[in-house]
Design a protein around this motif. Sequence first.
Motif, short mmCIF file in Angstrom:
data_model
loop_
_atom_site.label_atom_id
_atom_site.label_comp_id
_atom_site.label_asym_id
_atom_site.label_seq_id
_atom_site.Cartn_x
_atom_site.Cartn_y
_atom_site.Cartn_z
N VAL A 269 8.55 94.25 -30.08
CA VAL A 269 8.81 95.55 -30.68
C VAL A 269 10.23 95.62 -31.24
O VAL A 269 10.45 96.14 -32.33
N GLN A 270 11.20 95.10 -30.50
CA GLN A 270 12.57 95.10 -31.01
C GLN A 270 12.68 94.32 -32.31
O GLN A 270 13.37 94.75 -33.25
N ASP A 271 12.00 93.20 -32.39
CA ASP A 271 12.03 92.40 -33.62
C ASP A 271 11.47 93.20 -34.79
O ASP A 271 11.99 93.12 -35.92
N MET A 272 10.42 93.99 -34.54
CA MET A 272 9.87 94.82 -35.61
C MET A 272 10.88 95.87 -36.04
O MET A 272 10.99 96.20 -37.24
N CYS A 273 11.64 96.40 -35.10
CA CYS A 273 12.67 97.38 -35.45
C CYS A 273 13.77 96.74 -36.29
O CYS A 273 14.24 97.32 -37.28
N LYS A 274 14.19 95.56 -35.89
CA LYS A 274 15.24 94.86 -36.63
C LYS A 274 14.82 94.59 -38.07
O LYS A 274 15.64 94.65 -38.99
N ASP A 275 13.55 94.30 -38.26
CA ASP A 275 13.04 93.97 -39.60
C ASP A 275 12.60 95.21 -40.38
O ASP A 275 12.06 95.07 -41.49
N VAL A 429 16.03 102.69 -21.92
CA VAL A 429 15.92 101.28 -22.30
C VAL A 429 15.35 101.15 -23.71
O VAL A 429 15.80 100.31 -24.51
N MET A 430 14.35 101.97 -24.04
CA MET A 430 13.79 101.94 -25.40
C MET A 430 14.87 102.27 -26.42
O MET A 430 14.97 101.62 -27.48
N GLU A 431 15.69 103.26 -26.14
CA GLU A 431 16.76 103.64 -27.05
C GLU A 431 17.75 102.49 -27.23
O GLU A 431 18.17 102.17 -28.35
N ALA A 432 18.13 101.86 -26.11
CA ALA A 432 19.10 100.77 -26.16
C ALA A 432 18.56 99.58 -26.95
O ALA A 432 19.29 98.95 -27.72
N CYS A 433 17.29 99.28 -26.76
CA CYS A 433 16.69 98.11 -27.41
C CYS A 433 16.27 98.36 -28.85
O CYS A 433 16.36 97.46 -29.69
N GLU A 438 20.22 96.09 -28.10
CA GLU A 438 20.79 95.42 -26.93
C GLU A 438 19.80 94.38 -26.40
O GLU A 438 18.61 94.41 -26.71
N ASP A 439 20.31 93.44 -25.60
CA ASP A 439 19.49 92.34 -25.10
C ASP A 439 18.32 92.86 -24.28
O ASP A 439 18.51 93.57 -23.28
N VAL A 440 17.11 92.53 -24.69
CA VAL A 440 15.90 93.05 -24.05
C VAL A 440 15.79 92.56 -22.60
O VAL A 440 15.48 93.34 -21.69
N THR A 441 16.04 91.29 -22.38
CA THR A 441 15.90 90.74 -21.02
C THR A 441 16.86 91.41 -20.06
O THR A 441 16.50 91.79 -18.94
N GLU A 442 18.10 91.58 -20.48
CA GLU A 442 19.10 92.21 -19.62
C GLU A 442 18.72 93.66 -19.30
O GLU A 442 18.77 94.09 -18.15
N ARG A 443 18.32 94.41 -20.33
CA ARG A 443 18.00 95.82 -20.11
C ARG A 443 16.74 95.99 -19.26
O ARG A 443 16.65 96.88 -18.41
#
Length: 459
Positions: A269-275, A429-433, A438-443
């Motif tokens: 999901v984060q990758d989709m947001c980045k793109d 966490v959703m907001e941060a990612c 922010e790093d998904v694994t860490e969060r």
Amino acid sequence: MKRTTRKATALVMASVMMLGLTACGGQSSQSSGTAQTTAAKTETEAAKAETSAPAKAAAGGEKATVNFWHSMSGGNGELLQSIVDNYNASQDKVQVVAEYQGDYYSAIAKAQTAIAAGNGPDILQTGSGQVSILAKEEGILENLVPYMNQSGMEFSDFDPTFITGMSMDPNNSESLVAFPMGCSTPVMYCNMDILDAAGAEVPTSWAEMSELTKKLIADGVIEYGFAIPHDCWYFWMFVAQNDTTVFSDDGMKFQCVDDGTGIEAMQVVQDMCKDKVMYFGPVQDSGSTCRGMFLDGKCAFFVNSCADLKSVESNAGFNYSVQYVPKLKVNAVPSGGNTLTMLASAADKDAAWDFMHWLYTENDGVATFAANTGYLPPSKTIAEQPIIKEKRASNPNYEVAYNQLEHGNNSHMVMQPNNGDVANNITAVMEACFYDFEDVTERMTVLKEEVEDILIDLQ
């Protein structure tokens, strides 16, 4: 924000929600409907008639009064009032008085105060995720099973997606404190004009969504692929779509982090947001903002509740369709909406039950509410009412939403009594990612610690 601060905030909120209520609740397993007791089937006809018949009038021939607090405003509120009026006109023993009490949390807060003062409502409508706030303390909500048994209603009549989370004891099919009422799942609204112009098919997976919308963005057709509101509802959806469960069977471990499946889903999901394939809506007015982007052609797709169907129908200036939400590994959608509960302190429980029974067995009840709002029928009986059959036959978009129920998944409700407490941490966490990348694994690792601390503290 540091972890300790977030954790403290969540625990403070949990304490506020728990004020005056001790932890004591659970959820109904999906198999509970298939284990209807023999006792229910051996009830005498006389007992059935006594409970399912209209309540007796009060002394002096006056109607029994049932106070019904709800959270429907605007057009939905007017619709609900018309349903109440139809019930009142259908018999001469019971008078239901419907009163709007604000949103789900406002209604719960008012009910808590009223219950403590000894003047609570007889029936309360609340959000499906808020039932547990009252169910945490035994004796606040009435167990509806005895009424169901004597009226011939069965667990198996309810859709398992919607009934999950409505029981005080997940191992006891004789425990049910709420009926699902306005039921919804996420669906995908599609701008068919954009797709037709591009010669493209509706994507059925997030991989297909990314491939298609990246091209449309590069061609300047749209700004984002799809918009989705700011809501932890979609966390449950994405994790379930990775063919996994959020929590361990006992509800005490954040299993999707232990096995890595939740981290994997959130990374997609984060990758989709980045793109810019996915636009994660703002904190405020998120649904209306995302809907507006879809209606303005800024994105080709809009993922939101099927209850938004009426609004999209009224405002779309282009050809659109409702489709299944794309899958990750599997199709899965959670449910939401609202429920009806009877308070154990109800002055006339027979009268309150008569109204509830009518709502769930007559065409003019919940069936009418669902057909006129976009909500889905919560039971087979309601799905077979004439108004629902007509709606499904005449509205293919509603039919798609209904058929998607085959992929309903509320497995996260295993720890339903604490969902409200955990939701704030998940949202952070959703907001941060999705906003700050922010790093998904860490969060997610920190989230696991926070969530498990809350689950332990609330036992």
